[in-house]
Design a protein around this motif. Structure first.
Motif, short mmCIF file in Angstrom:
data_model
loop_
_atom_site.label_atom_id
_atom_site.label_comp_id
_atom_site.label_asym_id
_atom_site.label_seq_id
_atom_site.Cartn_x
_atom_site.Cartn_y
_atom_site.Cartn_z
N THR A 5 -5.62 -36.15 50.51
CA THR A 5 -6.01 -34.89 51.12
C THR A 5 -6.96 -34.15 50.19
O THR A 5 -6.99 -34.38 49.00
N PRO A 7 -7.96 -31.07 48.09
CA PRO A 7 -7.21 -29.96 47.49
C PRO A 7 -7.69 -28.61 48.02
O PRO A 7 -8.83 -28.48 48.46
N THR A 60 5.48 -31.20 35.75
CA THR A 60 5.95 -30.56 36.99
C THR A 60 7.21 -29.74 36.77
O THR A 60 7.47 -28.81 37.52
N THR A 65 3.98 -23.66 42.05
CA THR A 65 2.81 -23.86 42.89
C THR A 65 1.73 -22.81 42.68
O THR A 65 0.66 -22.91 43.27
N GLU A 81 -4.84 -32.58 40.85
CA GLU A 81 -4.03 -32.05 41.95
C GLU A 81 -3.30 -33.18 42.66
O GLU A 81 -2.11 -33.09 42.95
N ARG A 82 -4.01 -34.28 42.91
CA ARG A 82 -3.39 -35.42 43.58
C ARG A 82 -2.30 -36.04 42.70
O ARG A 82 -1.23 -36.42 43.19
N ALA A 85 0.67 -33.77 42.84
CA ALA A 85 1.29 -33.83 44.16
C ALA A 85 2.16 -35.08 44.27
O ALA A 85 3.27 -35.03 44.80
N GLU A 86 1.66 -36.21 43.73
CA GLU A 86 2.45 -37.45 43.74
C GLU A 86 3.72 -37.31 42.91
O GLU A 86 4.71 -37.97 43.18
N LEU A 89 4.67 -31.93 43.05
CA LEU A 89 4.18 -30.55 43.01
C LEU A 89 2.91 -30.45 43.86
O LEU A 89 1.80 -30.40 43.35
N PRO A 90 3.08 -30.41 45.19
CA PRO A 90 1.91 -30.38 46.08
C PRO A 90 1.35 -28.97 46.25
O PRO A 90 2.00 -27.98 45.92
N GLY A 91 0.11 -28.91 46.73
CA GLY A 91 -0.48 -27.65 47.16
C GLY A 91 -1.11 -26.80 46.08
O GLY A 91 -1.35 -25.62 46.29
#
Length: 193
Positions: A5, A7, A60, A65, A81-82, A85-86, A89-91
């Motif tokens: 996605t 960011p 993380t 966030t 960011e990716r 997120a993996e 810790l997304p977003g």
């Protein structure tokens, strides 16, 4: 496998407004220590992208966030960011245009010893290797393979939005502060909240 996605981008103006608020976000600068030393946003913490990838699970635990990721142009911050997120810790937001946009806007910046940014170093090394391969092939037939290899690597870097040469260059002594310690960076993040 799902496609990565994009960011959430934050403009320089939006970030400046958030930094002036009662609850400013934390700034995580993922450039090399040398780039960070040259110029960074006041209050930001430096955790280079390769270190972030190696310690993302630990990081993380010390982040929430409300973090904005920063690099030179936004590309490495997007990769960070990716990776986070993996790790659960997304977003997280990414500064759109990175430090280039931040400095161009005249926003407050801490300056230190000026150094070449990573993209400029990659251009120098890649260009030099292509030139050596092309010109050297007049003396040593077959050396043009070096130019083709570098060209293929650059094309792959553009398609995959990664750069193996940049990762290798970030590990060179001139891109590391002698005092940089990943454990210290993680501890600084732990103390920050």
């Amino acid at each position: 496998m799902t496609a990565p996605t994009t960011p959430r981008g934050l403009t320089v103006g939006e970030l400046r407004t958030r930094l002036e608020s009662a609850a400013p976000p934390r700034l995580l600068d993922v450039r090399s220590p040398a780039e960070f030393e040259g110029a960074h946003i006041p209050g930001s913490c430096n955790v280079p992208l390769d270190t972030l990838r190696e310690h993302r699970e630990e990081l993380t635990r010390h982040l929430d966030t409300d973090v904005v990721l920063v690099c030179r142009s936004g590309q490495r911050a997007g990769q960070a960011e990716r990776a986070l997120a993996e790790a659960g810790l997304p977003g997280l937001a990414v500064l759109s245009g990175g430090m280039s946009a931040w400095e161009k806007s005249g926003a407050p910046t801490n300056y230190g010893q000026e150094r070449w940014d990573m993209e400029r170093q990659v251009r120098l090394v890649a260009g030099s290797l292509v030139l050596v391969g092309a010109l050297g092939s007049f003396v040593l037939p077959g050396l043009q393979v070096l130019s083709a290899f570098v060209g293929g690597g650059l094309a792959f870097a553009a398609i995959s939005n990664t750069c193996a040469m940049g990762v290798l260059l970030s590990r060179m002594p001139w891109n590391r502060r002698p005092s940089f310690d990943p454990a210290k960076a993680v501890a600084q993040l732990a103390e920050g909240r």
